[in-house]
Design a protein around this motif. Structure first.
Motif, mmCIF file in Angstrom:
data_model
loop_
_atom_site.group_PDB
_atom_site.id
_atom_site.type_symbol
_atom_site.label_atom_id
_atom_site.label_comp_id
_atom_site.label_asym_id
_atom_site.label_seq_id
_atom_site.Cartn_x
_atom_site.Cartn_y
_atom_site.Cartn_z
ATOM 1 N N ASP A 8 0.801 -1.223 0.000
ATOM 2 C CA ASP A 8 0.000 0.000 0.000
ATOM 3 C C ASP A 8 0.837 1.277 0.000
ATOM 4 N N ASP A 9 2.108 1.166 0.371
ATOM 5 C CA ASP A 9 2.988 2.331 0.437
ATOM 6 C C ASP A 9 3.813 2.542 -0.829
ATOM 7 N N ARG A 10 3.649 1.669 -1.810
ATOM 8 C CA ARG A 10 4.456 1.721 -3.033
ATOM 9 C C ARG A 10 3.569 1.960 -4.246
ATOM 10 N N ASP A 11 4.119 2.642 -5.240
ATOM 11 C CA ASP A 11 3.404 2.874 -6.498
ATOM 12 C C ASP A 11 3.743 1.791 -7.503
ATOM 13 N N PRO A 12 2.751 1.346 -8.286
ATOM 14 C CA PRO A 12 3.036 0.341 -9.308
ATOM 15 C C PRO A 12 3.835 0.949 -10.462
ATOM 16 N N VAL A 13 4.578 0.088 -11.144
ATOM 17 C CA VAL A 13 5.346 0.484 -12.329
ATOM 18 C C VAL A 13 5.040 -0.518 -13.448
ATOM 19 N N GLY A 18 5.965 -3.912 -20.751
ATOM 20 C CA GLY A 18 4.797 -3.050 -20.880
ATOM 21 C C GLY A 18 3.456 -3.766 -20.873
ATOM 22 N N ALA A 19 3.424 -5.094 -20.666
ATOM 23 C CA ALA A 19 2.186 -5.868 -20.765
ATOM 24 C C ALA A 19 1.376 -5.894 -19.468
ATOM 25 N N GLY A 20 1.850 -5.255 -18.423
ATOM 26 C CA GLY A 20 1.145 -5.231 -17.140
ATOM 27 C C GLY A 20 1.861 -4.294 -16.196
ATOM 28 N N GLU A 21 1.547 -4.413 -14.901
ATOM 29 C CA GLU A 21 2.244 -3.584 -13.922
ATOM 30 C C GLU A 21 2.523 -4.379 -12.659
ATOM 31 N N THR A 22 3.530 -3.902 -11.926
ATOM 32 C CA THR A 22 3.980 -4.576 -10.711
ATOM 33 C C THR A 22 4.339 -3.532 -9.660
ATOM 34 N N THR A 23 4.323 -3.964 -8.430
ATOM 35 C CA THR A 23 4.725 -3.104 -7.320
ATOM 36 C C THR A 23 5.933 -3.762 -6.663
ATOM 37 N N ARG A 39 22.771 -13.994 -2.674
ATOM 38 C CA ARG A 39 22.736 -13.463 -4.037
ATOM 39 C C ARG A 39 21.676 -12.366 -4.113
ATOM 40 N N PRO A 40 21.846 -11.384 -4.991
ATOM 41 C CA PRO A 40 20.842 -10.324 -5.139
ATOM 42 C C PRO A 40 19.465 -10.911 -5.459
ATOM 43 N N TRP A 41 18.422 -10.280 -4.928
ATOM 44 C CA TRP A 41 17.056 -10.738 -5.161
ATOM 45 C C TRP A 41 16.121 -9.544 -5.225
ATOM 46 N N ARG A 42 14.953 -9.793 -5.791
ATOM 47 C CA ARG A 42 13.924 -8.758 -5.950
ATOM 48 C C ARG A 42 12.588 -9.388 -5.593
ATOM 49 N N LEU A 43 11.734 -8.639 -4.905
ATOM 50 C CA LEU A 43 10.403 -9.113 -4.544
ATOM 51 C C LEU A 43 9.388 -8.099 -5.049
ATOM 52 N N SER A 44 8.402 -8.587 -5.812
ATOM 53 C CA SER A 44 7.374 -7.687 -6.323
ATOM 54 C C SER A 44 6.029 -8.385 -6.356
ATOM 55 N N ILE A 45 4.980 -7.578 -6.463
ATOM 56 C CA ILE A 45 3.607 -8.071 -6.557
ATOM 57 C C ILE A 45 3.059 -7.597 -7.897
#
Length: 177
Positions: A8-13, A18-23, A39-45
């Motif tokens: 809720d505190d983050r804006d989607p990108v 370009g086929a959808g959006e993620t936060t 190892r580097p990692w990323r977490l998104s919704i």
């Protein structure tokens, strides 16, 4: 447990293709501060509201966990994925969301593939809500992502587990370890 961030505190990108959006909850750069020995990692919704191709993520291993049943094609092979069941695949695979019964979200954990780093660094793993796995904070870095709202926390809030937490209380979420 310490709250790190919340959906809720983050804006989607937009997705890279370009086929959808993620936060994004945790970026590759942020992960280095949270887990310097991993190892580097990323977490998104990701928001899933229509069928679409996924962005290619070469050099990453991806774990995908949808909040509703979906069907993915991974390199032409069909995978019916039940709600809240993780599917792991390499990021360079050709992935298409081919069936979507209802709009939903998907948790995406992307971890850099192992390389010849000396000493080898471990990769974070997602443990789904139906998978049995006792995790304690003293087993190494551990995080909990809530999957539903409750009176105590919002949906998709990320917690860091601390040594004093004892066995992880899942709060209806997934563990990252």
């Amino acid at each position: 447990m310490r709250v790190l961030t919340s959906f809720d505190d983050r804006d989607p990108v937009p997705w890279a293709n370009g086929a959808g959006e993620t936060t994004e909850l945790v970026s590759l750069a942020d992960s280095g501060n949270l887990t310097p020995l991993a190892r580097p990692w990323r977490l998104s919704i990701a928001r899933l509201d229509r069928t679409a191709e996924f962005s290619a993520l070469p050099g990453m291993v991806r774990t995908f966990l949808p909040t509703a049943e979906v069907v993915l094609s991974v390199d032409g092979r069909t995978h019916r994925i039940p709600r809240l069941t993780p599917l792991r695949f390499r990021g360079d695979r050709a992935v298409v969301l081919t069936e979507l019964g209802e709009p939903c979200f998907a948790v995406n954990l992307m971890v850099a593939q192992a390389d010849s780093v000396d000493p080898p660094r471990r990769g974070l793993v997602m443990i789904g809500p139906d998978e049995e796995h006792a995790v304690r904070a003293d087993d190494g870095a551990a995080f909990l992502l809530t999957l539903a709202s409750s009176p105590d926390h919002p949906r998709f809030q990320l917690f860091e587990l601390t040594d004093s937490d004892g066995p992880a209380d899942r709060l209806g979420g997934v563990l990252l370890r």
